[in-house]
Design an enzyme around this catalytic site. Structure first.
Site, PDB file in Angstrom:
ATOM      1  CE  LYS A 113      -4.278  -2.030   1.527  1.00 26.59           C
ATOM      2  NZ  LYS A 113      -3.855  -3.451   1.698  1.00 26.59           N
TER       3      LYS A 113
HETATM    4  C1  LIG Z   1      -4.472  -4.497   1.125  1.00 26.40           C
HETATM    5  C2  LIG Z   1      -3.741  -5.785   1.031  1.00 26.40           C
HETATM    6  C3  LIG Z   1      -4.135  -6.808   0.130  1.00 26.40           C
HETATM    7  C4  LIG Z   1      -5.367  -6.691  -0.735  1.00 26.40           C
HETATM    8  O1  LIG Z   1      -5.242  -5.738  -1.758  1.00 26.40           O
HETATM    9  P1  LIG Z   1      -6.536  -5.184  -2.533  1.00 26.40           P
HETATM   10  O2  LIG Z   1      -6.050  -4.068  -3.349  1.00 26.40           O
HETATM   11  O3  LIG Z   1      -7.513  -4.763  -1.473  1.00 26.40           O
HETATM   12  O4  LIG Z   1      -7.072  -6.317  -3.358  1.00 26.40           O
HETATM   13  C5  LIG Z   1      -3.370  -7.964   0.070  1.00 26.40           C
HETATM   14  N1  LIG Z   1      -2.286  -8.132   0.855  1.00 26.40           N
HETATM   15  C6  LIG Z   1      -1.883  -7.180   1.721  1.00 26.40           C
HETATM   16  C7  LIG Z   1      -0.693  -7.443   2.574  1.00 26.40           C
HETATM   17  C8  LIG Z   1      -2.579  -5.981   1.839  1.00 26.40           C
HETATM   18  O5  LIG Z   1      -2.178  -5.036   2.722  1.00 26.40           O
END
Ligand SMILES: *Cc1c(COP(=O)(O)O)cnc(C)c1O
Length: 471
Positions: A113
Site C-alpha cells: 500500500k
Molecule cells: C491491502 C492488502 C491486500 C489486498 O489488496 P486489494 O487491493 O484490497 O485487493 C493484500 N495483501 C496485503 C498485505 C494488503 O495489505
C-alpha cells in the site's frame, strides 16, 4: 483526460477534481473515459526508464491538470531508493523456474500500500497548497491501510490524519508502527470495539454532511483513483524485469481483497501491456473466487466474513470490483446499475453466469482465480522456506499457491509480494517455529513512546475529538 462515473452520471471531471473525492455523486466509481494505448515503440522506450520516470510517463497520460514539470518532480520525490530500499524500487527475483516474486513491500510500512499511498501524500500536499485549503482524513484500519496512510501523510502541509483502529486487535508490530509516530498532524484513535465499529464510526461521521463540510473530512480508501493509477506502474516495471523484449507475454498473480491491486493490472492490460493472465488469489473470504468460477457475485454478511491469517484480504465485498464489471459489461452504465444498485441492493448478489459477458472475464480480460485456506498458507510458507530459503508473508503465500495452479511453460508468472513476513509474525511462528527477520530500522519499535487516545465506539466522541484538534 476526463473521468466518468461507472453509474452513468453525466458530469465529466479532471484528475485533480477526483483526487480528493471518494465516490462519484451517483455512488459510482471514477474511471478514465478511455484507456490510453501504448504502442510497441513507446513500450521499448519505457523499458529503459528508472522507476520514477516510468511513473511520470504513465501518470502523465491520465493527469493533465498538473504541469509536466511539477508531476515529474512529484514522481522523483516519491519513488526513491531512500524510501523504497533499492534503485529498482520494485525488484524482481526468480523463486523457481518461471515463477518470480515482485517486491512491492519495501516502503516505510512494509506492505504494497506504500507504493500508492506515498504518491498520494505528495499529490495531496501539492493540490491542497495550490488551493490554499486543508483536509482532515478520517479512516478505519485493521492494520496495513492505516499505517501506510499515516507514513504517507506525516508532516504534510494541509493534511491531518484521524485513524481509528480496534483497540488491542492489531498485531503488536502494526500497533507500534502506527502509535510510535510523534507527528503533530497524525492522530491515532484506539476504539474500544472491533474493526466494524471503526468502519461504522467513519460512515456515521461522513454521513453528517454538516460536520463533514465544516471539518473538511476526506478519506484515502482503496476506491481512490489516484491510488489505483499509482499501482499500474509496477505492472509495467514487473513486466520489463521478467522479459528481455516486448513481444513476450507475462502473467501476474495478485493476493486480493478489495480488488484494487489486481484492478490496476487490468488497467495495465487494457493499455496494451502484454499480460496473458491475471490470477486473483483469495483466502477463505472467497467472494471474488466464487465470481470468477461461477459468474455469481454474492457479498457476505458480517457473520460470513472470516477472520483469517491473511487478514488484509478479509473482505465481505470487493469495493473496486465495480470498475472491472463496468468494462466487462461493455461500459453499459444502465446494465451496471441494474447489477450493483438493483440486484446487489435488493438481494445481495448478482448473477452473470448466463450472460455472454461472463465468458469474457477469462477470455477477453484474462482473469482466473483461486482460493487458499489457513492450512494452505502454512504449507506454502514452510515449503518456500525449505526449498528456496525464502520467507514469504501469509498474503504472498496465498498468491504463490494460486500461481502454481496456472503456470504455462514459457510464460513468466509474477507473484506480487504484498507484505513482508515481519508484519504477520504470529503466523510465521506457527508455520516455522521461529520469528521472521526484522529489518534493522524496526528494531525495538515496540518499546518506543506511543501517541494514541482511547475512545468508546461512539461517533459523537470521535467527532468531539476531531473538533478539538482542528484549529
Ligand atoms: C491491502 C492488502 C491486500 C489486498 O489488496 P486489494 O487491493 O484490497 O485487493 C493484500 N495483501 C496485503 C498485505 C494488503 O495489505
Amino acid at each position: 483526460m476526463n473521468y466518468l462515473s461507472t453509474r452513468g452520471h453525466p458530469d465529466r471531471k479532471r484528475f485533480c477534481e477526483i483526487l480528493l473525492e471518494g465516490l462519484a455523486p451517483d455512488g459510482g466509481l471514477y474511471l478514465p473515459e478511455t484507456y490510453p494505448q501504448i504502442d510497441t515503440a513507446t513500450l521499448a522506450k519505457w523499458r529503459e526508464l528508472p522507476y520514477a520516470e516510468l511513473a511520470f510517463e504513465i501518470l502523465s497520460l491520465y493527469i493533465d491538470d498538473i504541469s509536466p514539470v511539477d508531476l515529474k518532480a512529484i514522481c522523483a520525490k516519491t519513488y526513491t531508493a531512500e524510501v523504497f530500499g533499492t534503485d529498482e524500487v520494485v525488484p524482481l527475483r526468480e523463486l523457481e523456474d518461471g515463477v518470480y516474486i515482485e517486491a512491492l513491500s519495501n516502503g516505510p510500512t512494509l506492505a504494497f500500500k506504500d507504493m500508492a499511498m506515498q504518491l498520494l501524500g505528495n499529490l495531496f500536499e501539492y493540490e491542497l497548497t495550490r488551493r490554499g485549503s486543508q483536509l482532515n482524513i478520517l479512516g478505519a484500519t485493521s492494520g496495513d491501510t492505516g499505517s501506510a496512510a499515516e507514513y504517507a501523510m506525516r508532516g504534510k502541509k494541509g493534511v491531518r490524519v484521524f485513524m481509528t483502529s480496534p483497540d488491542g486487535r492489531m498485531s503488536p508490530f502494526q500497533q507500534a508502527q502506527m502509535f510510535s509516530l510523534q507527528d503533530e498532524n497524525i492522530h491515532n484513535i484506539a476504539i474500544t470495539g472491533v474493526f466494524d465499529d471503526c468502519q461504522d464510526i467513519v460512515k456515521a461521521v461522513s454521513n453528517d454532511l454538516g460536520f463533514k463540510r465544516k471539518y473538511r473530512i476526506g478519506t484515502v480508501n482503496s476506491i481512490n483513483w489516484a491510488r489505483l493509477l499509482a499501482q499500474v506502474v509496477y505492472y509495467f516495471a514487473g513486466y520489463f524485469q521478467a522479459t528481455a523484449s516486448n513481444d513476450k507475454p507475462v502473467s501476474f498473480t495478485v493476493p486480493s481483497g478489495n480488488f484494487g491491486n489486481v484492478c490496476a493490472g487490468h488497467v495495465a492490460r487494457m493499455m496494451g501491456l502484454p499480460v496473458q493472465t491475471l490470477v486473483v488469489a483469495t483466502n477463505e473470504n472467497d467472494v471474488l473466487d466464487e465470481f470468477f468460477r461461477t459468474g455469481i457475485y454474492r457479498v457476505r454478511g458480517a457473520a460470513d466474513t472470516h477472520e483469517t491469517s491473511s487478514p488484509s484480504m478479509d473482505i465481505s465485498k470487493a469495493s473496486n470490483f465495480e470498475r472491472f464489471v463496468f468494462d466487462l459489461v461493455g461500459r453499459d452504465a444502465g446494465k451496471l446499475r441494474k447489477l450493483f444498485v438493483e440486484d446487489l441492493g435488493l438481494e445481495g448478489r448478482f448473477d452473470l453466469s448466463a450472460d455472454a459477458a461472463f465468458k469474457d472475464a477469462a477470455g477477453r480480460f484474462g482473469f482466473v482465480s483461486s482460493r487458499s485456506t489457513h492450512a494452505d498458507r502454512l504449507a506454502t510458507i514452510r515449503d518456500t522456506e525449505k526449498r528456496f530459503a525464502t520467507l514469504v508473508d501469509p498474503h504472498t503465500a496465498d498468491g504463490l499457491k494460486a500461481a502454481r495452479e496456472f503456470l504455462v511453460p514459457g510464460v513468466p508468472m509474477v507473484v506480487l509480494e504484498t507484505a513482508l513476513p515481519i508484519k504477520f509474525a504470529a503466523t510465521i511462528v506457527e508455520a516455522l517455529g521461529h520469528e521472521p527477520d526484522r529489518p534493522a530500522k524496526f528494531e525495538g519499535i515496540e518499546a518506543l513512546p506511543k501517541r494514541v487516545v482511547k475512545l468508546p465506539a461512539d461517533a459523537e466522541a470521535v467527532k468531539a475529538y476531531i473538533a478539538q484538534n482542528c484549529d
